[in-house]
Design a protein around this motif. Structure first.
Motif, PDB file in Angstrom:
ATOM      1  N   GLN A   1       0.839  -1.204   0.000  1.00  0.00           N
ATOM      2  CA  GLN A   1       0.000   0.000   0.000  1.00  0.00           C
ATOM      3  C   GLN A   1       0.878   1.260   0.000  1.00  0.00           C
ATOM      4  O   GLN A   1       0.621   2.204  -0.737  1.00  0.00           O
ATOM      5  CB  GLN A   1      -0.919   0.002   1.239  1.00  0.00           C
ATOM      6  CG  GLN A   1      -1.946   1.115   1.248  1.00  0.00           C
ATOM      7  CD  GLN A   1      -3.085   0.869   0.281  1.00  0.00           C
ATOM      8  OE1 GLN A   1      -3.580  -0.242   0.187  1.00  0.00           O
ATOM      9  NE2 GLN A   1      -3.483   1.879  -0.441  1.00  0.00           N
TER      10      GLN A   1
ATOM     11  N   ILE B   1       2.417   1.847  -3.402  1.00  0.00           N
ATOM     12  CA  ILE B   1       1.401   2.340  -4.341  1.00  0.00           C
ATOM     13  C   ILE B   1       1.107   3.808  -4.063  1.00  0.00           C
ATOM     14  O   ILE B   1       1.104   4.640  -4.981  1.00  0.00           O
ATOM     15  CB  ILE B   1       0.125   1.478  -4.263  1.00  0.00           C
ATOM     16  CG1 ILE B   1       0.410   0.072  -4.825  1.00  0.00           C
ATOM     17  CG2 ILE B   1      -1.031   2.145  -5.015  1.00  0.00           C
ATOM     18  CD1 ILE B   1      -0.644  -0.964  -4.487  1.00  0.00           C
ATOM     19  N   GLU B   2       0.880   4.147  -2.793  1.00  0.00           N
ATOM     20  CA  GLU B   2       0.550   5.529  -2.421  1.00  0.00           C
ATOM     21  C   GLU B   2       1.675   6.501  -2.762  1.00  0.00           C
ATOM     22  O   GLU B   2       1.419   7.669  -3.032  1.00  0.00           O
ATOM     23  CB  GLU B   2       0.231   5.616  -0.923  1.00  0.00           C
ATOM     24  CG  GLU B   2      -1.108   5.009  -0.568  1.00  0.00           C
ATOM     25  CD  GLU B   2      -1.321   4.877   0.934  1.00  0.00           C
ATOM     26  OE1 GLU B   2      -0.414   5.250   1.717  1.00  0.00           O
ATOM     27  OE2 GLU B   2      -2.392   4.381   1.313  1.00  0.00           O
TER      28      GLU B   2
ATOM     29  N   GLY C   1       3.731   6.176  -5.306  1.00  0.00           N
ATOM     30  CA  GLY C   1       3.995   6.182  -6.742  1.00  0.00           C
ATOM     31  C   GLY C   1       5.096   5.255  -7.227  1.00  0.00           C
ATOM     32  O   GLY C   1       5.570   5.392  -8.349  1.00  0.00           O
TER      33      GLY C   1
ATOM     34  N   THR D   1       4.705   1.975  -7.583  1.00  0.00           N
ATOM     35  CA  THR D   1       4.027   0.991  -8.428  1.00  0.00           C
ATOM     36  C   THR D   1       2.549   1.333  -8.447  1.00  0.00           C
ATOM     37  O   THR D   1       2.108   2.263  -7.773  1.00  0.00           O
ATOM     38  CB  THR D   1       4.284  -0.457  -7.933  1.00  0.00           C
ATOM     39  OG1 THR D   1       3.761  -1.375  -8.901  1.00  0.00           O
ATOM     40  CG2 THR D   1       3.653  -0.730  -6.580  1.00  0.00           C
ATOM     41  N   LYS D   2       1.794   0.567  -9.231  1.00  0.00           N
ATOM     42  CA  LYS D   2       0.352   0.797  -9.337  1.00  0.00           C
ATOM     43  C   LYS D   2      -0.394  -0.417  -8.798  1.00  0.00           C
ATOM     44  O   LYS D   2       0.175  -1.505  -8.700  1.00  0.00           O
ATOM     45  CB  LYS D   2      -0.039   1.013 -10.800  1.00  0.00           C
ATOM     46  CG  LYS D   2       0.550   2.267 -11.398  1.00  0.00           C
ATOM     47  CD  LYS D   2       0.030   2.452 -12.816  1.00  0.00           C
ATOM     48  CE  LYS D   2       0.530   3.739 -13.405  1.00  0.00           C
ATOM     49  NZ  LYS D   2       1.753   3.602 -14.172  1.00  0.00           N
ATOM     50  N   LEU D   3      -1.657  -0.231  -8.481  1.00  0.00           N
ATOM     51  CA  LEU D   3      -2.492  -1.334  -8.005  1.00  0.00           C
ATOM     52  C   LEU D   3      -2.926  -2.144  -9.223  1.00  0.00           C
ATOM     53  O   LEU D   3      -4.048  -2.044  -9.693  1.00  0.00           O
ATOM     54  CB  LEU D   3      -3.703  -0.791  -7.230  1.00  0.00           C
ATOM     55  CG  LEU D   3      -4.568  -1.837  -6.534  1.00  0.00           C
ATOM     56  CD1 LEU D   3      -3.728  -2.710  -5.613  1.00  0.00           C
ATOM     57  CD2 LEU D   3      -5.663  -1.170  -5.742  1.00  0.00           C
ATOM     58  N   ASP D   4      -1.970  -2.881  -9.757  1.00  0.00           N
ATOM     59  CA  ASP D   4      -2.180  -3.667 -10.962  1.00  0.00           C
ATOM     60  C   ASP D   4      -1.216  -4.848 -10.874  1.00  0.00           C
ATOM     61  O   ASP D   4      -0.020  -4.660 -10.610  1.00  0.00           O
ATOM     62  CB  ASP D   4      -1.870  -2.790 -12.184  1.00  0.00           C
ATOM     63  CG  ASP D   4      -1.870  -3.587 -13.471  1.00  0.00           C
ATOM     64  OD1 ASP D   4      -2.955  -3.847 -14.001  1.00  0.00           O
ATOM     65  OD2 ASP D   4      -0.768  -3.956 -13.931  1.00  0.00           O
TER      66      ASP D   4
ATOM     67  N   GLU E   1       1.970  -4.605 -12.958  1.00  0.00           N
ATOM     68  CA  GLU E   1       2.856  -3.541 -12.463  1.00  0.00           C
ATOM     69  C   GLU E   1       3.561  -3.979 -11.177  1.00  0.00           C
ATOM     70  O   GLU E   1       4.743  -3.725 -10.988  1.00  0.00           O
ATOM     71  CB  GLU E   1       2.064  -2.252 -12.208  1.00  0.00           C
ATOM     72  CG  GLU E   1       1.613  -1.553 -13.460  1.00  0.00           C
ATOM     73  CD  GLU E   1       2.759  -0.946 -14.241  1.00  0.00           C
ATOM     74  OE1 GLU E   1       3.724  -0.438 -13.635  1.00  0.00           O
ATOM     75  OE2 GLU E   1       2.691  -0.987 -15.481  1.00  0.00           O
ATOM     76  N   ILE E   2       2.807  -4.616 -10.285  1.00  0.00           N
ATOM     77  CA  ILE E   2       3.380  -5.071  -9.015  1.00  0.00           C
ATOM     78  C   ILE E   2       4.437  -6.147  -9.269  1.00  0.00           C
ATOM     79  O   ILE E   2       5.520  -6.115  -8.693  1.00  0.00           O
ATOM     80  CB  ILE E   2       2.269  -5.567  -8.061  1.00  0.00           C
ATOM     81  CG1 ILE E   2       1.424  -4.369  -7.602  1.00  0.00           C
ATOM     82  CG2 ILE E   2       2.863  -6.307  -6.864  1.00  0.00           C
ATOM     83  CD1 ILE E   2       0.166  -4.734  -6.867  1.00  0.00           C
TER      84      ILE E   2
ATOM     85  N   GLU F   1      -9.133   2.574  -5.089  1.00  0.00           N
ATOM     86  CA  GLU F   1      -8.303   1.376  -5.062  1.00  0.00           C
ATOM     87  C   GLU F   1      -7.795   1.160  -3.639  1.00  0.00           C
ATOM     88  O   GLU F   1      -7.398   2.117  -2.986  1.00  0.00           O
ATOM     89  CB  GLU F   1      -7.117   1.550  -6.014  1.00  0.00           C
ATOM     90  CG  GLU F   1      -7.562   1.662  -7.458  1.00  0.00           C
ATOM     91  CD  GLU F   1      -6.424   1.948  -8.391  1.00  0.00           C
ATOM     92  OE1 GLU F   1      -6.506   1.515  -9.533  1.00  0.00           O
ATOM     93  OE2 GLU F   1      -5.461   2.628  -7.984  1.00  0.00           O
TER      94      GLU F   1
END
Length: 102
Positions: free
Chosen positions: A47, A50-51, A53, A55-58, A61-62, A98
């Motif tokens: 988390q 992601i927050e 920047g 990586t993305k919640l994908d 991507e992760i 997300e």
């Protein structure tokens, strides 16, 4: 008369370099914080990444993020995330936002 055309001041160039350096330093500190959070709790760590920047919640991507940073991130935690079912409730979209399930 001819007007003097001044080159960009040295100050603004120096400030841009200092700003870029400070941003990079902040990003490195955030990454280190994320590494610690991820080691303690894969959900909180992910988390955080992601927050901030990284990586993305994908899923793709992760996975790419894990691959790029596999030397720095806890391998047991990476295995936990990658070993889950793809349709797991681990990552959900809630109220148009997300989020990662606690």
């Amino acid at each position: 008369g001819t007007e003097d055309v001044k080159p960009p001041s040295q100050d603004s160039a120096a400030n841009k370099i200092v700003d870029a350096f400070e941003r990079k330093e902040t990003q490195q500190k955030n990454f280190e914080t994320g590494v610690v959070k991820f080691t303690l709790s894969l959900k909180q760590g992910l988390q955080f990444f992601i927050e901030n920047g990284f990586t993305k919640l994908d899923a793709a991507e992760i996975a790419k993020f894990f691959h790029e940073h596999k030397d720095r991130l806890d391998k047991t935690q990476i295995g936990e995330v990658l070993g889950r079912e793809p349709d797991s409730s681990f990552i959900k979209v809630k109220k148009g936002e997300e989020a990662i399930d606690p």
